[in-house]
Enzyme design. Structure first.
Site, PDB file in Angstrom:
ATOM      1  N   HIS A  13       0.773  -1.247  -0.077  1.00 43.62           N
ATOM      2  CA  HIS A  13      -0.046   0.015   0.052  1.00 43.62           C
ATOM      3  C   HIS A  13       0.941   1.183   0.042  1.00 43.62           C
ATOM      4  O   HIS A  13       1.877   1.417   0.843  1.00 43.62           O
ATOM      5  CB  HIS A  13      -1.252   0.028   1.195  1.00 43.62           C
ATOM      6  CG  HIS A  13      -1.651   1.165   1.137  1.00 43.62           C
ATOM      7  ND1 HIS A  13      -2.782   1.485   0.535  1.00 43.62           N
ATOM      8  CD2 HIS A  13      -1.664   2.327   1.885  1.00 43.62           C
ATOM      9  CE1 HIS A  13      -3.319   2.641   0.935  1.00 43.62           C
ATOM     10  NE2 HIS A  13      -2.570   3.198   1.527  1.00 43.62           N
ATOM     11  N   ASP A  18     -15.901   2.324   6.681  1.00 40.19           N
ATOM     12  CA  ASP A  18     -14.825   3.470   6.272  1.00 40.19           C
ATOM     13  C   ASP A  18     -15.330   4.443   5.077  1.00 40.19           C
ATOM     14  O   ASP A  18     -15.009   5.640   5.015  1.00 40.19           O
ATOM     15  CB  ASP A  18     -13.621   2.655   5.716  1.00 40.19           C
ATOM     16  CG  ASP A  18     -12.627   3.791   5.280  1.00 40.19           C
ATOM     17  OD1 ASP A  18     -12.086   4.704   5.679  1.00 40.19           O
ATOM     18  OD2 ASP A  18     -12.212   3.701   3.986  1.00 40.19           O
ATOM     19  N   ARG A  41     -15.605  12.639   7.227  1.00 38.99           N
ATOM     20  CA  ARG A  41     -14.285  13.576   7.438  1.00 38.99           C
ATOM     21  C   ARG A  41     -13.701  14.472   6.211  1.00 38.99           C
ATOM     22  O   ARG A  41     -13.163  15.458   6.491  1.00 38.99           O
ATOM     23  CB  ARG A  41     -13.113  12.387   7.665  1.00 38.99           C
ATOM     24  CG  ARG A  41     -13.293  11.284   8.787  1.00 38.99           C
ATOM     25  CD  ARG A  41     -12.296  10.398   8.673  1.00 38.99           C
ATOM     26  NE  ARG A  41     -11.046  10.782   8.491  1.00 38.99           N
ATOM     27  CZ  ARG A  41      -9.903  10.079   7.777  1.00 38.99           C
ATOM     28  NH1 ARG A  41     -10.322   8.713   7.279  1.00 38.99           N
ATOM     29  NH2 ARG A  41      -8.759  10.377   7.522  1.00 38.99           N
ATOM     30  N   SER A  85      -8.401   3.869   8.537  1.00 41.94           N
ATOM     31  CA  SER A  85      -9.165   3.819   7.407  1.00 41.94           C
ATOM     32  C   SER A  85      -8.278   2.955   6.368  1.00 41.94           C
ATOM     33  O   SER A  85      -8.895   2.023   5.593  1.00 41.94           O
ATOM     34  CB  SER A  85      -9.240   5.182   6.898  1.00 41.94           C
ATOM     35  OG  SER A  85      -9.508   5.433   5.461  1.00 41.94           O
ATOM     36  N   LYS A 130      -9.300  -1.489   5.389  1.00 38.87           N
ATOM     37  CA  LYS A 130      -9.424  -1.967   3.901  1.00 38.87           C
ATOM     38  C   LYS A 130      -8.565  -2.927   3.423  1.00 38.87           C
ATOM     39  O   LYS A 130      -8.672  -3.857   2.904  1.00 38.87           O
ATOM     40  CB  LYS A 130      -9.306  -0.720   3.078  1.00 38.87           C
ATOM     41  CG  LYS A 130     -10.596   0.184   3.086  1.00 38.87           C
ATOM     42  CD  LYS A 130     -10.564   1.476   2.160  1.00 38.87           C
ATOM     43  CE  LYS A 130      -9.479   2.301   2.673  1.00 38.87           C
ATOM     44  NZ  LYS A 130      -9.515   3.749   2.232  1.00 38.87           N
TER      45      LYS A 130
HETATM   46  N1  URA Z   1      -6.337   6.990   2.222  1.00 37.33           N
HETATM   47  C1  URA Z   1      -7.316   6.167   3.040  1.00 37.33           C
HETATM   48  O1  URA Z   1      -7.615   5.226   2.489  1.00 37.33           O
HETATM   49  N2  URA Z   1      -7.913   6.880   3.941  1.00 37.33           N
HETATM   50  C2  URA Z   1      -7.513   8.038   4.608  1.00 37.33           C
HETATM   51  O2  URA Z   1      -8.074   8.449   5.563  1.00 37.33           O
HETATM   52  C3  URA Z   1      -6.412   8.703   3.840  1.00 37.33           C
HETATM   53  C4  URA Z   1      -6.046   8.158   2.666  1.00 37.33           C
END
Ligand code: URA
Length: 429
Positions: A82, A161, A168, A183, A187
């Site tokens: 990631h 999320d 947010r 967040s 995922k």
């Molecule tokens: N990427 C994400 O998946 N979540 C965030 O809060 C910020 C960047």
């Protein structure tokens, strides 16, 4: 659960229990916690933070708000990478097939670009026919057959999320390390992976502008992954200039293909060896980082990573065009002469965005053929009359003037080269 009581406690610096956090996340997903209370609690978290237990509970609750993939019926380890996002970051495109060619599966679920940073999904969609919306059965088939599958986020993975992020986004609470970490990790953990390599970008083109902030995010992400029983490594890598030389969508696939043909730019190759070498260690097929790097170098050189990428594209319905598939007409940018001492990566990303290569709102359409090409990178010498960048010619001359100015201003040239800077700033294992 009394949400007002949770908001008050967090506002005053108190600690929430795992049950309270779980109930709050369920309340958001089921719709009985109103947006104004959810936003107030997010703001309290923004200011007060979360301790380790609270962070774990929030990530768990978000992770279990939807499906968690079980890929145990597919032989071999599953490891993903990631990146927190940067400019010109096309690494996933060639990294995933390289790692797959070495025997580790890569079930990669990627996002779209927003603002000055690009997204892997947009780059993949620049490939005509490439389908990033596979259902779970097809995702498994592609992964089982070629060792990688490259898809977008689905509504069934970590739906909490999606709701919390949307709130947010409009309440000034995105830039919170615990909220970002929960967040991202909710995922990633839903992907059914055994291991994860994190590439936390730091510098002018990154979300995190300073090493201190990037390190804080990297450590937080790492700790969540370890707590979930995964093998995790986090790299802090330089994003003070774009990666590679091309910024756009079709052009970045083109540049990734060059890496797979053994002709990649040095920074792209180095980062691929580093992240890929580590993924092989986490996937248990390399005994050391050095051995992992060597194996990745081998598959980039012998065509086997390229063959994997081609197979994945074919299985996902895409076809790489045989003729030029990005804009040909272009403009050239001069910025004086001397050594390139600084490139403002964010400004380069914003120039590409102005050309249509990115989006400012989630619903914006992008132009897959728009691009910026860097003709000079940090430390390189620009001769008088030579150009620092080219960019695809937009229809509107006012946009061309804006992009030219942005790119010119992004370059700082001087009489001496800058001190060399490491691409890999730090590794947390
Ligand atoms: N990427 C994400 O998946 N979540 C965030 O809060 C910020 C960047």
């Amino acid at each position: 659960m009394n949400v007002v009581e949770l908001i008050r406690r967090k506002r005053d610096g108190g600690v929430l229990s795992a049950d309270e956090i779980g109930a709050f996340v369920r309340g958001v997903t089921d719709g009985w916690v109103p947006d104004y209370q959810a936003a107030a609690l997010l703001m309290a978290i923004y200011f007060r933070g979360l301790d380790g237990g609270e962070l774990g509970a929030l990530t768990d609750a978000m992770l279990h708000s939807g499906d968690v993939l079980d890929l145990s019926d597919i032989a071999g380890k599953k490891v993903d990478k990631h990146s927190t996002g940067g400019v010109g970051d096309k690494i996933s495109l060639h990294l995933a097939p390289a790692v797959a060619a070495c025997g580790v599966n890569v079930p990669m679920i990627s996002g779209r670009g927003l603002g000055h940073t690009g997204g892997t999904l947009d780059k993949l969609e620049a490939i005509p026919g490439f389908d990033v919306h596979l259902d779970e059965a097809r995702f498994r088939r592609v992964l089982g057959e070629c060792g990688l599958a490259l898809i977008g986020q689905t509504d069934r993975l970590a739906p909490a999320d999606k709701q919390l992020y949307a709130l947010r986004d409009v309440t000034g609470t995105v830039e919170s390390v615990p909220l970002i970490a929960a967040s991202i990790m909710s995922k990633k953990l839903a992907e059914g992976i055994d291991g994860l390599v994190l590439d936390v970008k730091v510098g002018s083109g990154a979300f995190m502008k300073t090493p201190e902030r990037a390190r804080e995010l990297a450590r937080t992400l790492w700790a969540i992954g370890r707590r979930a029983g995964k093998r995790v490594s986090a790299f802090l890598t330089d994003m003070d200039q774009p990666l590679g030389r091309w910024i756009g969508n079709a052009v970045e696939v083109h540049e990734a293909l060059a890496v797979l043909r053994g002709q990649g730019e040095p920074d792209l190759v180095e980062l691929t060896l580093a992240l890929g070498g580590e993924m092989l260690v986490l996937g248990g097929v390399a005994a050391s980082y050095a051995e992992g790097r060597e194996r990745i170098a081998r598959v980039l050189g012998d065509g086997s990573a390229l063959a994997r990428f081609r197979r994945c594209i074919e299985l996902q319905g895409g076809q790489i065009p045989t003729t030029r598939w990005f804009a040909e007409e272009h403009e050239k940018v001069e910025a004086g002469a001397g050594f390139v001492q600084r490139i403002d990566a964010e400004a380069v990303g914003l120039a590409a965005l102005a050309l249509g290569a990115g989006r400012t709102r989630k619903e914006d359409e992008i132009d897959p053929g728009a691009w910026v090409r860097l003709m000079a990178k940090l430390g390189e010498r620009v001769e008088p009359g030579h150009h620092v960048a080219f960019f695809s010619r937009p229809r509107d001359p006012a946009v061309a003037a804006e992009v030219r100015e942005r790119l010119r201003a992004a370059f700082t040239l001087g009489p001496t080269p800058p001190a060399p800077r490491p691409l890999i700033v730090e590794v947390i294992r």
